[in-house]
Design an enzyme around this catalytic site. Structure first.
Site, mmCIF file in Angstrom:
data_model
loop_
_atom_site.group_PDB
_atom_site.id
_atom_site.type_symbol
_atom_site.label_atom_id
_atom_site.label_comp_id
_atom_site.label_asym_id
_atom_site.label_seq_id
_atom_site.Cartn_x
_atom_site.Cartn_y
_atom_site.Cartn_z
ATOM 1 N N GLU A 79 0.826 -1.172 0.122
ATOM 2 C CA GLU A 79 0.021 0.064 -0.098
ATOM 3 C C GLU A 79 0.762 1.247 -0.006
ATOM 4 O O GLU A 79 0.413 2.344 -0.311
ATOM 5 C CB GLU A 79 -0.880 -0.026 1.223
ATOM 6 C CG GLU A 79 -1.960 1.190 1.203
ATOM 7 C CD GLU A 79 -1.345 2.369 1.890
ATOM 8 O OE1 GLU A 79 -1.987 3.546 1.730
ATOM 9 O OE2 GLU A 79 -0.209 2.291 2.438
ATOM 10 N N CYS A 111 -4.904 -3.402 1.635
ATOM 11 C CA CYS A 111 -4.213 -4.394 2.200
ATOM 12 C C CYS A 111 -4.368 -5.611 1.340
ATOM 13 O O CYS A 111 -3.905 -6.755 1.832
ATOM 14 C CB CYS A 111 -4.685 -4.459 3.580
ATOM 15 S SG CYS A 111 -4.652 -3.050 4.371
ATOM 16 N N THR A 152 -3.043 2.181 15.620
ATOM 17 C CA THR A 152 -3.064 1.244 14.730
ATOM 18 C C THR A 152 -1.998 1.253 13.576
ATOM 19 O O THR A 152 -2.113 0.607 12.632
ATOM 20 C CB THR A 152 -4.510 0.945 14.249
ATOM 21 O OG1 THR A 152 -4.871 2.238 13.257
ATOM 22 C CG2 THR A 152 -5.495 0.975 15.357
ATOM 23 N N SER A 201 -14.900 1.973 8.051
ATOM 24 C CA SER A 201 -13.832 0.988 7.662
ATOM 25 C C SER A 201 -14.498 -0.264 8.530
ATOM 26 O O SER A 201 -14.267 -1.313 7.740
ATOM 27 C CB SER A 201 -12.452 1.260 7.840
ATOM 28 O OG SER A 201 -12.106 1.465 9.012
ATOM 29 N N HIS A 233 -7.445 -10.606 8.259
ATOM 30 C CA HIS A 233 -6.401 -9.235 8.240
ATOM 31 C C HIS A 233 -6.561 -8.658 9.558
ATOM 32 O O HIS A 233 -7.748 -8.519 9.837
ATOM 33 C CB HIS A 233 -7.065 -8.511 6.813
ATOM 34 C CG HIS A 233 -6.606 -7.185 6.839
ATOM 35 N ND1 HIS A 233 -5.275 -6.726 6.901
ATOM 36 C CD2 HIS A 233 -7.225 -5.774 7.108
ATOM 37 C CE1 HIS A 233 -5.067 -5.276 6.938
ATOM 38 N NE2 HIS A 233 -6.385 -4.769 7.049
ATOM 39 N N LYS A 242 -13.724 -8.825 16.421
ATOM 40 C CA LYS A 242 -15.021 -8.625 16.049
ATOM 41 C C LYS A 242 -15.524 -9.372 14.768
ATOM 42 O O LYS A 242 -16.636 -9.625 14.836
ATOM 43 C CB LYS A 242 -15.159 -7.035 16.000
ATOM 44 C CG LYS A 242 -15.008 -6.117 16.991
ATOM 45 C CD LYS A 242 -14.900 -4.648 16.445
ATOM 46 C CE LYS A 242 -14.726 -3.790 17.556
ATOM 47 N NZ LYS A 242 -16.289 -3.407 18.558
ATOM 48 N N ASN A 277 -0.171 -2.713 12.548
ATOM 49 C CA ASN A 277 -0.715 -3.009 10.996
ATOM 50 C C ASN A 277 0.351 -3.314 10.151
ATOM 51 O O ASN A 277 1.210 -2.366 10.060
ATOM 52 C CB ASN A 277 -1.679 -2.098 10.899
ATOM 53 C CG ASN A 277 -2.785 -2.371 9.498
ATOM 54 O OD1 ASN A 277 -2.406 -3.574 8.697
ATOM 55 N ND2 ASN A 277 -3.599 -1.673 9.093
ATOM 56 N N SER A 310 -9.209 -2.183 2.040
ATOM 57 C CA SER A 310 -10.086 -1.005 1.960
ATOM 58 C C SER A 310 -10.171 -0.589 0.661
ATOM 59 O O SER A 310 -9.499 -0.687 -0.252
ATOM 60 C CB SER A 310 -9.762 0.028 2.707
ATOM 61 O OG SER A 310 -9.706 -0.211 4.209
#
Ligand code: CAA
Length: 422
Positions: A79, A111, A152, A201, A233, A242, A277, A310
């Site tokens: 990226e 990503c 992050t 996001s 990811h 989550k 990340n 994304s």
């Protein structure tokens, strides 16, 4: 014939920031970062380190003792590209001494690029079983100092050798994909830091996961119970939690208690929690973490993998852990990599964060004050990045720069690297 990942190598910068310390400075309860976001440390790239040096550092161990003529393709996903035209893979190709017949190019879709590269590698090997392909995902995740995205951030690279009859993970052919136009995270060419609608996001990530899961079920007939573990990811590890909680609920038709789904992802989160990340790398860092840190043997078990980029594109796919896989892992080397890192005081992190190469292509030398592994970005000359192999790597002493040495000493130590020569 099985095709898949034969070897995995992770590289992450030698410096990191304790997020509990960042929280105090930003006036946030540390538990928010440690539990709410699920991150403990974040890798901080040094001056002299970029996606090329990290990629070369990740690939190098996979080539030791190998016939370099055996690598037919080098596919680099990022990226955080360094050039609008020339692929970073070309620099990595030269630094590694790969053969001229080895194709080298770059993939982009936030990503997700690494998963696109992986698919191309699998197809190439399926058509030419004697081929070996190196896929390398390499990124520096940057938001802004003091922004919600700051905890992050992270950096790292992961290299994978793709071949027939792989020793680690045989990947099944069905990739269930979903693409939608979403402005959840993007980075216009004139910006160093990503623009992000964080809450959007997270919603889009979960939505794309649901779509991909449904398609994967329709394509393969596989259900939740067919998978022993899952890798996601990981923009931050709580996101993977989550996501998996949602997938478990969707697949089972009712909310699933945490003790039932947690063991399916827990081992995959450990490396990401320490690196932050790594964008294109993060799913494959999760895979390395799962295979290398899990106490339970996974020989013959099926894994579910979810890749998300994304903007956005996602894919759910499956792979089977190969019998005897542990012998092909680089567990000890990765443990040493994490153990040898040095903590940065906040001031040194902010100084490193602010470091920029000149944007006008003018000549610039990066001093050798920082540890960048086996390769370094030596500077810029005539708009060209200059890379070199580090001949005598400076040993990293875990005690320096000790936190108590404070920002001043660290500034002195890194000072030469950060100052533009007159
Ligand atoms: N103790 C424990 N938990 C706490 C806490 C405390 N004292 N205070 C807050 N929290 C919890 C919150 O409850 C919240 O958890 P839940 O979501 O479970 O409710 C969590 O900490 C985060 O807090 P906020 O909701 O206040 O969120 P924030 O405003 O700090 O932003 C973020 C969080 C949106 C993730 C932000 O860091 C961000 O924008 N990150 C970059 C974008 C990103 O990573 N998106 C992920 C999907 S996109 C993707 O995957 C691609 C990619 O790689 C970028």
């Amino acid at each position: 014939m099985k095709v898949g990942i034969d070897a995995l190598s992770v590289y992450t910068p030698r410096y990191y920031l304790e997020l509990a310390e960042l929280a105090v400075v930003r006036g946030v309860p540390p538990e928010k970062y440690l539990t709410g976001i699920g991150q403990e440390r974040m890798a901080v790239p040094a001056p002299g380190e970029d996606i090329v040096t990290m990629a070369a550092n990740a690939c190098l161990p996979l080539l030791e003792g190998q016939d370099l003529n055996g690598i037919d393709m080098l596919l680099l996903a990022t990226e955080s590209g360094i050039d609008q035209s020339k692929a970073a893979a070309i620099y990595v190709h030269r630094l590694l001494g790969l053969a001229p017949h080895c194709q080298a190019f770059e993939f982009k879709q936030a990503c997700y690029g690494s998963t696109a590269a992986l698919q191309m590698a699998l197809l190439q090997v399926a058509r030419h079983p004697e081929c070996q392909v190196l896929v390398v995902a390499t990124d520096i995740a940057r938001y802004g100092l003091g922004t919600a995205g700051e905890p992050t951030q992270g950096a790292g690279a992961v290299a994978m050798r793709i071949r027939a009859e792989p020793r680690l993970l045989a990947i099944e052919p069905d990739f269930a994909c979903c693409t939608e136009d979403a402005m959840d995270f993007w980075r216009p060419n004139y910006r160093d830091e990503a623009l992000v609608d964080g809450k959007l996001s997270m919603r889009v990530y979960v939505h794309i996961l649901e779509e991909c899961w449904r398609r994967h079920q329709a394509l393969t007939g596989l259900g939740y119970a067919d998978f022993a573990r899952f890798c996601y990811h990981q923009p931050f590890t709580r996101m993977a939690e989550k996501a998996h909680e949602r997938l478990a609920g969707l697949a089972c038709g009712h909310a699933v208690e945490r003790p039932l789904w947690w063991p399916q992802i827990a081992d995959s989160l450990l490396y990401g929690r320490l690196m932050g990340n790594s964008y294109t790398g993060s799913l494959y860092v999760a895979l390395a973490s799962l295979l290398e840190t899990g106490a339970e043997a996974l020989d013959g078990e099926r894994l579910g993998l979810f890749s998300y980029g994304s903007g956005c594109t996602g894919a759910f796919f499956a792979g089977t852990v190969q019998p005897g896989y542990r012998a092909a892992l680089r567990t000890a080397a990765h443990r040493a990599l994490f153990a040898e890192r040095q903590a940065l005081p906040i001031a040194a992190y902010e100084t490193m964060y602010r470091f920029r190469l000149p944007a006008d292509g003018s000549a610039f030398l990066v001093s050798e004050g920082c540890d960048t592994g086996a390769f370094r970005l030596a500077g810029i000359d005539g708009h060209q990045r200059q890379y070199e192999r580090v001949r005598n790597r400076r040993p990293v002493r875990a005690t320096e720069p000790a936190a108590e040495a404070g920002a001043e000493a660290t500034e002195r130590r890194y000072g030469n690297s950060l100052a533009r020569p007159q």
